[in-house]
Design an enzyme around this catalytic site. Structure first.
Site, PDB file in Angstrom:
ATOM      1  N   ARG A  54     -24.410   5.790  23.295  1.00 13.60           N
ATOM      2  CA  ARG A  54     -23.082   5.457  22.765  1.00 13.60           C
ATOM      3  C   ARG A  54     -21.966   6.092  23.596  1.00 13.60           C
ATOM      4  NH1 ARG A  54     -23.355   7.084  17.543  1.00 13.60           N
ATOM      5  NH2 ARG A  54     -22.060   8.865  18.016  1.00 13.60           N
ATOM      6  N   TYR A 107       2.008  -7.799  23.980  1.00  9.39           N
ATOM      7  CA  TYR A 107       0.819  -8.539  23.585  1.00  9.39           C
ATOM      8  C   TYR A 107       0.793  -8.694  22.062  1.00  9.39           C
ATOM      9  CZ  TYR A 107      -4.051  -9.847  23.108  1.00  9.39           C
ATOM     10  OH  TYR A 107      -5.203 -10.505  22.793  1.00  9.39           O
ATOM     11  N   ASP A 180       0.862  -0.352  29.022  1.00  7.46           N
ATOM     12  CA  ASP A 180      -0.078  -1.471  29.114  1.00  7.46           C
ATOM     13  C   ASP A 180       0.251  -2.194  30.414  1.00  7.46           C
ATOM     14  OD1 ASP A 180      -1.423  -3.891  29.032  1.00  7.46           O
ATOM     15  OD2 ASP A 180      -1.152  -4.185  26.876  1.00  7.46           O
ATOM     16  N   LYS A 205      -8.822  -9.356  31.635  1.00  7.27           N
ATOM     17  CA  LYS A 205      -7.901 -10.188  32.389  1.00  7.27           C
ATOM     18  C   LYS A 205      -8.165 -10.038  33.891  1.00  7.27           C
ATOM     19  CE  LYS A 205      -6.595 -11.039  28.227  1.00  7.27           C
ATOM     20  NZ  LYS A 205      -5.473 -10.383  27.564  1.00  7.27           N
TER      21      LYS A 205
HETATM   22  C1  LIG Z   1      -5.414  -9.519  26.425  1.00  3.06           C
HETATM   23  C2  LIG Z   1      -4.452  -8.411  26.336  1.00  3.06           C
HETATM   24  C3  LIG Z   1      -4.689  -7.298  25.512  1.00  3.06           C
HETATM   25  C4  LIG Z   1      -5.899  -7.203  24.611  1.00  3.06           C
HETATM   26  O1  LIG Z   1      -7.111  -7.211  25.336  1.00  3.06           O
HETATM   27  P1  LIG Z   1      -8.473  -7.785  24.703  1.00  3.06           P
HETATM   28  O2  LIG Z   1      -9.489  -7.501  25.746  1.00  3.06           O
HETATM   29  O3  LIG Z   1      -8.254  -9.241  24.441  1.00  3.06           O
HETATM   30  O4  LIG Z   1      -8.713  -7.029  23.433  1.00  3.06           O
HETATM   31  C5  LIG Z   1      -3.750  -6.279  25.515  1.00  3.06           C
HETATM   32  N1  LIG Z   1      -2.647  -6.334  26.285  1.00  3.06           N
HETATM   33  C6  LIG Z   1      -2.380  -7.390  27.082  1.00  3.06           C
HETATM   34  C7  LIG Z   1      -1.133  -7.398  27.900  1.00  3.06           C
HETATM   35  C8  LIG Z   1      -3.273  -8.457  27.139  1.00  3.06           C
HETATM   36  O5  LIG Z   1      -3.001  -9.506  27.928  1.00  3.06           O
END
Ligand SMILES: *Cc1c(COP(=O)(O)O)cnc(C)c1O
Length: 384
Positions: A54, A107, A180, A205
């Site tokens: 884990r 997001y 982010d 992404k």
């Molecule tokens: C997709 C995304 C998230 C969340 O990521 P997941 O892998 O879908 O949980 C957070 N911030 C941004 C800018 C994103 O594009």
């Protein structure tokens, strides 16, 4: 990890996933470690540093080493089972009653979680336009605000927050800054070098880039008590990425620099051409000189302005929806950062309360021929 020639660039280190070679077979691609448990030493210690699946997995750690190198993260990087798991771990490391200031444009799912779940954890969350530094300064309460969370470029308007200035404002108030950086990618922005304490990625992404892994990442500037709490939250709550996903992510990241550069180049070309299109009222892309965040972006982004842009159509919401219905090469789907280009009408998925205008289409630029991408969109807009 045998890679640290001080002169080798991030691009070289990433292409070779830190140059790791399997010591037994000399394989240039490390094996996928799937074991959930590890042999203890005779004196009951764990000299390997691996105890249980884990928290501990070698494949995950190899991918984390690439991320830590890319983000220049002294505390290292942590991989999570999704971007949301990574982001929420940061907020869960706060104390009940702590005040959080977060970007209003961000997001959608995270903003929703902050507005609903985070408040149930006792956090007080305030959303401001963090690209407006005066608004950010007014929102931060010295001694009470413990975290400033910014997304830049921010989804789906691609507003730009000045990371260095936001770090100064946060730190002066005794708060941390988390960024982010999903839509910037480590290729185009280095938030920790600009003063942020934590950088987060939806590795789903562009880091993975092939639309076949859901993953999240955090990288920390300093292994302080707060970071260690985040580490312990991931361990206790079991939010680690699986080994197969970590392997795929590392495979994807080897071509990150090529993809990010190509996708940003195409996004810029599309932004310029779409700006002259009769069906387009407005192009939102920080690479365009008329974008309100362009000057800050030009200062804090390196080698490109990212792979995301949006367009607002002269025909309004109906034209936007019909355009998305008529594209062929662009794929009508949510998500972003993959090698295939995606188009989405965001307002209809975000629902009431969204800051996203109804006439907006979000475009995630992939690696296809940019002329094909333009022609497909041009034909769809004219037919809509
Ligand atoms: C997709 C995304 C998230 C969340 O990521 P997941 O892998 O879908 O949980 C957070 N911030 C941004 C800018 C994103 O594009």
């Amino acid at each position: 990890m045998s890679a640290s020639h001080p002169l080798w660039s991030k691009r070289s280190l990433t292409a070779q996933a830190m140059g790791h070679v399997d010591p037994i077979t000399k394989a240039v691609v490390p094996p996928i470690h799937v074991a959930t448990t590890y042999i203890r030493d005779e004196d009951n210690a764990y000299s390997s540093g691996f105890v249980y699946g884990r928290p501990d997995n070698a494949t995950v750690r190899e991918a984390e080493a690439v991320l830590a190198m890319l983000e220049e993260a002294d505390a290292g990087a942590l991989l999570f089972s999704s971007g949301m798991a990574a982001a929420t771990a940061v907020f869960q490391a706060l104390e009940p009653g702590d005040h959080v200031v977060a970007s209003k444009v961000m997001y959608w799912a995270l903003r929703n979680w902050l507005a609903t779940e985070a408040t149930r954890w006792g956090l007080s969350v305030e959303f401001v336009e963090t690209d407006d530094l005066d608004a950010l300064r007014r929102a931060v309460v010295p001694g009470r605000t413990k975290l400033v969370w910014v997304e830049t470029p921010s989804n789906p308007l691609w507003t730009i927050t000045d990371i260095a200035a936001a770090a100064e404002i946060a730190h002066a108030a005794g708060a941390r800054l988390a960024v982010d950086s999903t839509t910037a990618s480590p290729v185009h922005t280095r938030p920790l070098a600009l003063g942020a304490d934590i950088v987060m990625h939806a590795a789903t992404k562009i880091l993975n880039g092939h639309s076949d892994v859901v993953a999240g990442a955090l990288a920390g500037a300093k292994a302080d008590a707060f970071w260690n709490r985040v580490v312990s939250i991931r361990k206790m709550q079991g939010a680690i990425l699986g080994p197969f996903e970590a392997y795929l992510l590392m495979r994807g990241m080897r071509t990150l620099h090529l993809r990010a550069a190509a996708q940003a180049r195409s996004a810029m070309l599309l932004a310029e051409r779409l700006g002259d299109h009769p069906k387009v009222a407005r192009v939102l892309y920080p690479g365009l000189p008329q974008h309100p965040g362009h000057d800050v972006a030009a200062r804090q982004m390196e080698g490109g302005f990212g792979y995301m842009l949006s367009i607002q159509l002269t025909g309004g919401e109906a034209a936007a929806v019909r355009t998305a219905a008529r594209v062929g090469l662009w794929k009508r789907a949510t998500s972003l950062g993959g090698v295939e280009s995606l188009i989405e009408h965001r307002a209809s998925i975000e629902g009431p309360g969204t800051p996203c205008p109804p006439d907006l289409l979000r475009l995630s630029t992939g690696i296809e021929d940019v002329n094909d991408l333009f022609t497909d969109l041009d034909e769809a807009m004219r037919a809509a």
